[in-house]
Write a protein that holds these residues in place. Sequence first.
Motif, PDB file in Angstrom:
ATOM      1  N   MET A  69       0.830  -1.210   0.000  1.00 18.74           N
ATOM      2  CA  MET A  69       0.000   0.000   0.000  1.00 18.74           C
ATOM      3  C   MET A  69       0.866   1.261   0.000  1.00 18.74           C
ATOM      4  O   MET A  69       0.545   2.237  -0.691  1.00 18.74           O
ATOM      5  N   GLY A  72       2.179   1.596  -3.419  1.00 13.84           N
ATOM      6  CA  GLY A  72       1.079   2.039  -4.279  1.00 13.84           C
ATOM      7  C   GLY A  72       0.846   3.534  -4.161  1.00 13.84           C
ATOM      8  O   GLY A  72       0.588   4.222  -5.162  1.00 13.84           O
ATOM      9  N   GLU A  76       1.454   6.610  -7.007  1.00 12.55           N
ATOM     10  CA  GLU A  76       0.425   7.610  -7.296  1.00 12.55           C
ATOM     11  C   GLU A  76       0.871   9.034  -6.950  1.00 12.55           C
ATOM     12  O   GLU A  76       0.093   9.965  -7.038  1.00 12.55           O
ATOM     13  N   LYS A  93       3.361  -1.012 -11.667  1.00 10.24           N
ATOM     14  CA  LYS A  93       1.953  -1.008 -11.268  1.00 10.24           C
ATOM     15  C   LYS A  93       1.331  -2.387 -11.412  1.00 10.24           C
ATOM     16  O   LYS A  93       0.566  -2.826 -10.545  1.00 10.24           O
ATOM     17  N   LEU A  96       2.569  -4.578  -8.496  1.00 14.98           N
ATOM     18  CA  LEU A  96       1.911  -4.220  -7.246  1.00 14.98           C
ATOM     19  C   LEU A  96       0.438  -4.627  -7.253  1.00 14.98           C
ATOM     20  O   LEU A  96      -0.082  -5.098  -6.241  1.00 14.98           O
ATOM     21  N   ALA A  97      -0.224  -4.461  -8.395  1.00 15.56           N
ATOM     22  CA  ALA A  97      -1.651  -4.806  -8.491  1.00 15.56           C
ATOM     23  C   ALA A  97      -1.895  -6.282  -8.191  1.00 15.56           C
ATOM     24  O   ALA A  97      -2.923  -6.638  -7.589  1.00 15.56           O
ATOM     25  N   TYR A 100      -2.044  -6.471  -4.445  1.00 21.19           N
ATOM     26  CA  TYR A 100      -3.310  -5.930  -3.959  1.00 21.19           C
ATOM     27  C   TYR A 100      -4.403  -6.992  -4.093  1.00 21.19           C
ATOM     28  O   TYR A 100      -5.197  -7.202  -3.178  1.00 21.19           O
ATOM     29  N   THR A 106      -8.039  -3.513  -4.255  1.00 22.25           N
ATOM     30  CA  THR A 106      -7.820  -3.045  -5.618  1.00 22.25           C
ATOM     31  C   THR A 106      -6.782  -1.934  -5.588  1.00 22.25           C
ATOM     32  O   THR A 106      -6.843  -1.058  -4.729  1.00 22.25           O
ATOM     33  N   ALA A 107      -5.849  -2.005  -6.492  1.00 26.16           N
ATOM     34  CA  ALA A 107      -4.806  -0.961  -6.575  1.00 26.16           C
ATOM     35  C   ALA A 107      -5.461   0.391  -6.819  1.00 26.16           C
ATOM     36  O   ALA A 107      -6.464   0.490  -7.537  1.00 26.16           O
ATOM     37  N   GLU A 110      -6.467   1.455 -10.251  1.00 26.57           N
ATOM     38  CA  GLU A 110      -7.481   0.626 -10.912  1.00 26.57           C
ATOM     39  C   GLU A 110      -8.885   0.895 -10.377  1.00 26.57           C
ATOM     40  O   GLU A 110      -9.835   0.297 -10.826  1.00 26.57           O
TER      41      GLU A 110
END
Length: 111
Positions: A69, A72, A76, A93, A96-97, A100, A106-107, A110
């Motif tokens: 997190m 993430g 962002e 991404k 990492l997704a 998640y 959910t990333a 997304e």
Amino acid sequence: MADRDREWDGDAADKRVRAWADAKDAPNAAYRDAHVWYDGDAEDNFTAYKFLIADVVGGDLKVVPRAVMSAGGIVEGARGGVDIPKQEMPRVKAHLAKYYDKFGDTAPWER
């Protein structure tokens, strides 16, 4: 994977990961496994490794959901973002997704 509610302290985790990986003087493959991305042109430099998402738990390297997190958020733009090549960001991404998803979230990109 570590428990979702496990606290995250990146600096402390980095020290434990270095000791676990026996990466005292320079990064190695085991140290690299705890990160999402590294600069292959500077792989002998600890600062080339970005997005530490793992910690040593009970003697084993485990992905920590709160670390995912944190990464993430940085992806962002939190904490000033990260300086990696723009063309590498989709791969970061996507990686990492997957985590998640593994812990049932959910990333942010997304949502």
